[in-house]
Design a protein around this motif. Structure first.
Motif, PDB file in Angstrom:
ATOM      1  N   ASN A  56       0.801  -1.410  -0.050  1.00  0.00           N
ATOM      2  CA  ASN A  56       0.084   0.123   0.032  1.00  0.00           C
ATOM      3  C   ASN A  56       1.010   1.108  -0.509  1.00  0.00           C
ATOM      4  N   THR A  57       1.620   1.311  -0.231  1.00  0.00           N
ATOM      5  CA  THR A  57       3.323   2.417  -0.803  1.00  0.00           C
ATOM      6  C   THR A  57       3.442   2.835  -1.401  1.00  0.00           C
ATOM      7  N   ASP A  58       3.941   3.507  -2.606  1.00  0.00           N
ATOM      8  CA  ASP A  58       4.178   3.855  -4.133  1.00  0.00           C
ATOM      9  C   ASP A  58       5.599   2.991  -3.749  1.00  0.00           C
ATOM     10  N   LYS A  59       6.485   3.668  -2.756  1.00  0.00           N
ATOM     11  CA  LYS A  59       8.127   2.917  -2.050  1.00  0.00           C
ATOM     12  C   LYS A  59       8.149   1.768  -2.665  1.00  0.00           C
ATOM     13  N   ALA A  60       7.136   1.085  -2.290  1.00  0.00           N
ATOM     14  CA  ALA A  60       7.590  -0.641  -2.767  1.00  0.00           C
ATOM     15  C   ALA A  60       6.349  -1.529  -4.029  1.00  0.00           C
ATOM     16  N   SER A  61       5.615  -0.168  -4.613  1.00  0.00           N
ATOM     17  CA  SER A  61       5.519  -0.626  -5.900  1.00  0.00           C
ATOM     18  C   SER A  61       5.827  -1.365  -6.313  1.00  0.00           C
ATOM     19  N   PHE A  62       5.341  -2.649  -7.202  1.00  0.00           N
ATOM     20  CA  PHE A  62       4.968  -3.343  -8.494  1.00  0.00           C
ATOM     21  C   PHE A  62       5.641  -2.687  -9.814  1.00  0.00           C
ATOM     22  N   GLN A  63       6.676  -3.495  -9.885  1.00  0.00           N
ATOM     23  CA  GLN A  63       7.450  -2.548 -10.429  1.00  0.00           C
ATOM     24  C   GLN A  63       8.496  -4.046 -11.866  1.00  0.00           C
ATOM     25  N   ALA A  64       8.420  -3.639 -13.205  1.00  0.00           N
ATOM     26  CA  ALA A  64       9.301  -4.424 -13.820  1.00  0.00           C
ATOM     27  C   ALA A  64       9.969  -5.558 -13.435  1.00  0.00           C
ATOM     28  N   GLY A  65      10.124  -7.115 -13.647  1.00  0.00           N
ATOM     29  CA  GLY A  65      10.627  -8.094 -13.092  1.00  0.00           C
ATOM     30  C   GLY A  65      10.582  -8.457 -11.363  1.00  0.00           C
ATOM     31  N   ASP A  66       9.659  -7.969 -11.178  1.00  0.00           N
ATOM     32  CA  ASP A  66       9.254  -8.341  -9.720  1.00  0.00           C
ATOM     33  C   ASP A  66       8.103  -8.960 -10.104  1.00  0.00           C
ATOM     34  N   ILE A  67       8.074  -9.553  -8.654  1.00  0.00           N
ATOM     35  CA  ILE A  67       6.991 -11.087  -8.895  1.00  0.00           C
ATOM     36  C   ILE A  67       5.704 -10.642  -7.510  1.00  0.00           C
ATOM     37  N   TYR A  68       5.056 -11.792  -8.018  1.00  0.00           N
ATOM     38  CA  TYR A  68       3.959 -11.674  -7.097  1.00  0.00           C
ATOM     39  C   TYR A  68       3.532 -12.648  -6.338  1.00  0.00           C
ATOM     40  N   VAL A  69       4.073 -13.278  -5.521  1.00  0.00           N
ATOM     41  CA  VAL A  69       3.207 -14.131  -4.587  1.00  0.00           C
ATOM     42  C   VAL A  69       2.436 -14.363  -3.518  1.00  0.00           C
ATOM     43  N   ALA A  70       1.687 -15.358  -4.321  1.00  0.00           N
ATOM     44  CA  ALA A  70       0.191 -15.128  -3.465  1.00  0.00           C
ATOM     45  C   ALA A  70       0.428 -16.870  -2.569  1.00  0.00           C
ATOM     46  N   ASN A  71       0.833 -16.164  -1.000  1.00  0.00           N
ATOM     47  CA  ASN A  71       1.019 -17.623  -0.097  1.00  0.00           C
ATOM     48  C   ASN A  71      -0.250 -17.958   0.197  1.00  0.00           C
ATOM     49  N   LYS A  72      -0.158 -18.731   0.974  1.00  0.00           N
ATOM     50  CA  LYS A  72      -1.573 -19.717   1.719  1.00  0.00           C
ATOM     51  C   LYS A  72      -2.662 -19.684   1.698  1.00  0.00           C
ATOM     52  N   GLN A  73      -2.353 -21.049  -0.293  1.00  0.00           N
ATOM     53  CA  GLN A  73      -3.028 -21.043  -0.956  1.00  0.00           C
ATOM     54  C   GLN A  73      -3.829 -22.652  -0.400  1.00  0.00           C
ATOM     55  N   ASP A  74      -3.246 -23.428   0.289  1.00  0.00           N
ATOM     56  CA  ASP A  74      -3.767 -24.478   1.018  1.00  0.00           C
ATOM     57  C   ASP A  74      -4.823 -23.550   1.892  1.00  0.00           C
ATOM     58  N   ILE A  75      -5.035 -22.390   1.776  1.00  0.00           N
ATOM     59  CA  ILE A  75      -6.073 -21.932   3.003  1.00  0.00           C
ATOM     60  C   ILE A  75      -7.266 -22.325   1.745  1.00  0.00           C
ATOM     61  N   GLY A  76      -7.232 -21.291   0.863  1.00  0.00           N
ATOM     62  CA  GLY A  76      -7.910 -20.558  -0.779  1.00  0.00           C
ATOM     63  C   GLY A  76      -7.039 -20.361  -1.219  1.00  0.00           C
ATOM     64  N   GLU A  77      -7.886 -20.195  -2.595  1.00  0.00           N
ATOM     65  CA  GLU A  77      -7.368 -19.451  -3.688  1.00  0.00           C
ATOM     66  C   GLU A  77      -7.334 -17.867  -4.084  1.00  0.00           C
ATOM     67  N   THR A  78      -6.371 -17.081  -4.323  1.00  0.00           N
ATOM     68  CA  THR A  78      -6.089 -16.521  -4.827  1.00  0.00           C
ATOM     69  C   THR A  78      -6.462 -15.889  -5.713  1.00  0.00           C
ATOM     70  N   THR A  79      -7.051 -14.560  -6.054  1.00  0.00           N
ATOM     71  CA  THR A  79      -7.441 -14.077  -7.453  1.00  0.00           C
ATOM     72  C   THR A  79      -6.438 -13.490  -8.255  1.00  0.00           C
ATOM     73  N   ARG A  80      -5.800 -13.626  -9.401  1.00  0.00           N
ATOM     74  CA  ARG A  80      -4.650 -12.510 -10.050  1.00  0.00           C
ATOM     75  C   ARG A  80      -5.214 -11.583 -10.023  1.00  0.00           C
ATOM     76  N   PRO A  81      -4.638 -10.253  -9.000  1.00  0.00           N
ATOM     77  CA  PRO A  81      -4.659  -8.667  -9.972  1.00  0.00           C
ATOM     78  C   PRO A  81      -4.816  -8.392 -11.310  1.00  0.00           C
ATOM     79  N   PRO A  82      -5.916  -7.779 -12.499  1.00  0.00           N
ATOM     80  CA  PRO A  82      -6.425  -7.589 -12.784  1.00  0.00           C
ATOM     81  C   PRO A  82      -4.555  -6.852 -13.410  1.00  0.00           C
ATOM     82  N   ASN A  83      -3.841  -6.422 -13.424  1.00  0.00           N
ATOM     83  CA  ASN A  83      -2.805  -5.297 -13.375  1.00  0.00           C
ATOM     84  C   ASN A  83      -1.549  -6.026 -13.565  1.00  0.00           C
TER      85      ASN A  83
END
Length: 446
Positions: A312-339
């Protein structure tokens, strides 16, 4: 003066190697063995004795390299002896008593090689990098540099500047002669192209990453499993794992190898509106580390409010080359953010290991692709960067002067300054003043 040193690690071992180089090398071998030095580059079995008492010390292989066909371009010898501590100490003690010999300083053998024209400074630095290499990528980079890839690149740049400077000076000195019109101005386009090439080389951080490690920051809200993800990646409990939010207050760093490239994995404090002063400091450090990292792993967990960038902050915003890791999928499935592109999104469970193989494979590939070896040699040291930045400043100033119609003499002086700075990298100029800097961290015997 002739110098000597133990060139293998001290301590008990099967074999130890003592190197000797200098004008007294052949005479030293005669004193130690009672026989003439072996034929150059031919190993000979000899008994090594104390010349003062005649007591035998050891039996080993003796190799003699005659100048200029040696590592230092001087007469040089290697004594391959048994690696017992007493044997090594006794032989080094004997050498210390011989006239005209002294112990070598750190890096002195390679320093002599530079002074005698056997290699340039970039190759000498690569020798140290070869000794210090811990991963395959580091070894390959150091070997290419030791073979002259980086020195050749810099010398080619210096020669291009020399050619451009010659044309400028011809235009200045022979302005009244029958020379092609604007011969000096015509080379400025080549200078601009070269300056762009140098600037691109400076921006390329692959060399730094290979030497010091790719910086990877694990960031996200508290209690999403960042520490569990770190522990899974390194295969041990490097970070404390707790269900209590805000457990990680400071940065936990772990070194590992990804895609053959050294990496530093940093687990950071959970990013949120912190309550106490200690946690606020942890969040501040996390944001700072995220902004400086080469790659960010944006970790969320099932049940979190969807975010477009993982935090929730610009200083750590998603940039090219970064990876989005949705953890705890053993509890339930996370939907991929549209962007977030599907190639950057991985649903995993650090608890069960589900999805982790695909994520780790992608992380390895990303590190290798962005920070691994490429065909073009990369900038490796701060010393090179400083010199190239100074050269680029001089070239930019010269081009600005030419564009504003200032005298070509001033432009030529800027080209000379740039040539000098590039020459300092390889030792083509000011080699003596740079030797202490280059060889400060070398090991003795190399």
């Amino acid at each position: 003066m002739t110098v000597y040193a133990l060139s293998t690690p001290p301590g008990r071992g099967a074999i130890a190697i003592i190197r000797i180089t200098g004008s007294h090398t052949a005479a030293t071998l005669e004193k130690l063995t009672g026989r003439l030095a072996p034929q150059p580059r031919q190993a000979a079995l000899r008994v090594l004795s104390d010349p003062g008492t005649g007591d035998p010390i050891d039996s080993g292989l003796v190799l003699f390299f005659q100048a200029p066909h040696s590592y230092t371009s001087e007469d040089m010898a290697e004594l391959h002896i048994h690696g017992g501590i007493a044997i090594v100490d006794r032989l080094l003690g004997v050498l210390s008593q011989l006239e005209g010999l002294r112990p070598a300083e750190p890096g002195e053998f390679t320093r002599l090689a530079v002074l005698n024209g056997r290699m340039d400074l970039t190759q000498a630095e690569a020798v140290a990098d070869m000794v210090d290499s811990e991963t395959m990528a580091q070894q390959k980079q150091a070997f290419r540099q030791m073979q002259g890839a980086l020195g050749t690149l810099y010398e080619n740049w210096r020669q291009k500047l020399a050619s451009s400077l010659a044309h400028l000076e011809a235009d200045i000195e022979f302005a009244d002669e029958d020379l092609p019109g604007g011969i000096g101005q015509a080379v400025l386009a080549d200078v601009a192209t070269l300056n762009d090439e140098i600037a691109s080389h400076i921006r390329d951080d692959r060399g730094r990453s290979l030497r010091h490690g790719v910086e990877i920051a694990i960031i996200g809200a508290p209690n999403v499993g960042k520490s569990s993800l770190l522990n899974y990646l390194v295969g041990r409990e490097a970070a404390i794992v707790s269900a209590r939010a805000g457990t990680t207050r400071d940065i936990v760093e772990v070194s590992l190898t990804l895609g053959g490239v050294p990496a530093v994995l940093a687990d950071t404090a959970g990013i949120r509106e912190a309550g106490d002063e200690i946690e606020r400091e942890g969040v501040r450090r996390a944001l700072k580390r995220a902004s400086e990292a080469d790659i960010r792993l944006h970790v969320t967990a099932f049940g979190d409010s969807p975010r477009s960038d993982g935090v929730n902050t610009d200083k750590a915003s998603f940039q090219a080359g970064d990876i989005y890791v949705a953890n705890k999928q053993d509890i339930g499935e996370t939907t991929r953010p549209p962007n977030i592109h599907e190639d950057d999104f991985f649903g995993v469970s650090a608890e069960t290991g589900a999805g982790m193989p695909a994520f780790i494979q992608a992380l390895n590939a990303r590190v290798q692709q962005n920070f691994g070896l490429a065909e073009r040699p990369a900038l490796t040291r701060t010393r090179h960067r400083i010199a190239l930045q100074a050269a680029s400043v001089a070239l930019s100033r010269g081009l600005e002067r030419a564009e504003s119609g200032m005298e070509l003499e001033l432009v030529a002086e800027d080209l000379r300054l740039a040539m000098r700075e590039i020459g300092r990298i390889t030792g083509a100029v000011d080699v003596e003043s740079l030797l202490d800097v280059v060889f400060r961290d070398f090991c003795i015997g190399k």
